[in-house]
Motif scaffolding. Structure first.
Motif, PDB file in Angstrom:
ATOM      1  N   GLY A   1     -15.289   2.147 -61.758  1.00  0.00           N
ATOM      2  CA  GLY A   1     -15.543   0.930 -62.522  1.00  0.00           C
ATOM      3  C   GLY A   1     -16.398  -0.074 -61.774  1.00  0.00           C
TER       4      GLY A   1
ATOM      5  N   THR B   1     -21.312  -1.238 -62.380  1.00  0.00           N
ATOM      6  CA  THR B   1     -21.910  -2.573 -62.545  1.00  0.00           C
ATOM      7  C   THR B   1     -23.291  -2.639 -61.900  1.00  0.00           C
TER       8      THR B   1
ATOM      9  N   PHE C   1     -14.402  -2.450 -64.037  1.00  0.00           N
ATOM     10  CA  PHE C   1     -15.806  -2.787 -64.310  1.00  0.00           C
ATOM     11  C   PHE C   1     -15.965  -4.282 -64.575  1.00  0.00           C
TER      12      PHE C   1
END
Length: 311
Positions: free
Chosen positions: A124, A128, A208
């Protein structure tokens, strides 16, 4: 080498803490009197406690492991590979272990849940990387919600849910389906088996969102300091991100109604609306963002219609 040791320490600490707490609660449940609390009365506090514990594990990971992993993609990929391998080993062992070895089976479930939390944080926080502007979160969130609805009502998630429903409603007879090892399970004192609460994909999205909040300097912590503040002080604090409030609401509603509810759309809606209200940069959508959002809606609706005709 120092970065490897640092990240390894964080990951091992999450494993040890989760399994240790789970066994303590498991032992506490054994000590409850047989005529004590009604069955299931501790479900709600247990769900709340474990979700808060998982959120604390995420904060711990973000503060102490995210920075050394940020420029080292191969190292992160190696840890992700190890996590996937460990789940495969746990799956194989669970099918080989004698059902009579009750404690060993519970330990494997606890280890698998800790491993899924580690995997979710590793993956997660990594996804990004392509984000350049806060407003890019909006089309991403729209895609997440539509994809989850499609998967749950028409796609692969529907088949997974059906197989898990049959397994649990028939008394968990025989070896669990492979999809069961993608569920995070918690210990509820007084209940002999670990209880599944949500899937690993839900926590991947929470990780995330937490990493995105750090990247753009947002505070998504409903209970106090942002992870950015924790990073600057090198000290974790109580962490209850707004996305976790969405997950908690979805899980408790599903438990109360006794039905399956997709948690991911609720998680996404809680996060993106809170960020849009408090941070103007999230609302600064460019033409490309609007086109991406509209395109995602058209594509997903088209896929749903085509899949519906085929099925």
């Amino acid at each position: 080498m120092q970065d490897v040791c640092r990240v390894s320490f964080v990951i091992v600490a999450i494993y040890v803490a989760w399994i240790g707490v789970s066994f303590l609660l498991f032992g506490a449940g054994k000590g409850l009197p047989s005529d004590g609390l009604p069955p299931g009365v501790l479900v709600v506090p247990a769900v709340f406690f474990h979700i808060c514990l998982a959120a604390l594990a995420t904060a711990f990971f973000m503060v102490y492991a995210m920075e050394p992993l940020r420029p080292r993609h191969r190292l992160r990929a190696g840890f992700i590979g190890f996590s996937i391998l460990l789940t495969g080993i746990i799956y194989a062992l669970s099918r080989q272990v004698d059902p009579g070895t009750y404690l060993l089976l519970q330990f494997l479930k606890m280890l698998n849940t800790a491993n899924l939390i580690v995997f979710a944080n590793l993956l997660g926080s990594w996804i990004t990387a392509p984000l350049k502007r806060p407003a890019e979160l909006v089309p991403l969130c729209v895609v997440m919600v539509l994809a989850d609805f499609f998967s749950v009502f028409k796609g692969p998630s529907r088949e997974i849910i059906e197989s898990l429903t049959v397994y649990y409603e028939t008394g968990m007879v025989g070896p669990p389906p492979a999809a069961d090892f993608l569920l995070l399970k918690i210990t509820v004192p007084g209940i002999g088996q670990l209880m599944p609460v949500f899937g690993v994909s839900d926590w991947i999205i929470i990780a995330f969102f937490s990493a995105a909040a750090v990247k753009f300097g947002f505070n998504d912590n409903f209970a106090g300091k942002s992870i950015s503040d924790m990073l600057s002080r090198r000290r974790i604090a109580f962490y209850l991100p707004v996305s976790v409030l969405g997950l908690l609401g979805a899980v408790l509603t599903a438990q109360a109604l006794g039905v399956f509810l997709p948690a991911l759309p609720v998680v996404v809606v809680f996060f993106i609306f809170d960020m849009m209200i408090r941070y103007p940069d999230v609302r600064k959508l460019k033409r490309s963002d609007w086109l991406a959002t509209g395109g995602a809606v058209v594509i997903m609706i088209s896929l749903m219609l085509v899949y519906g005709r085929i099925s």
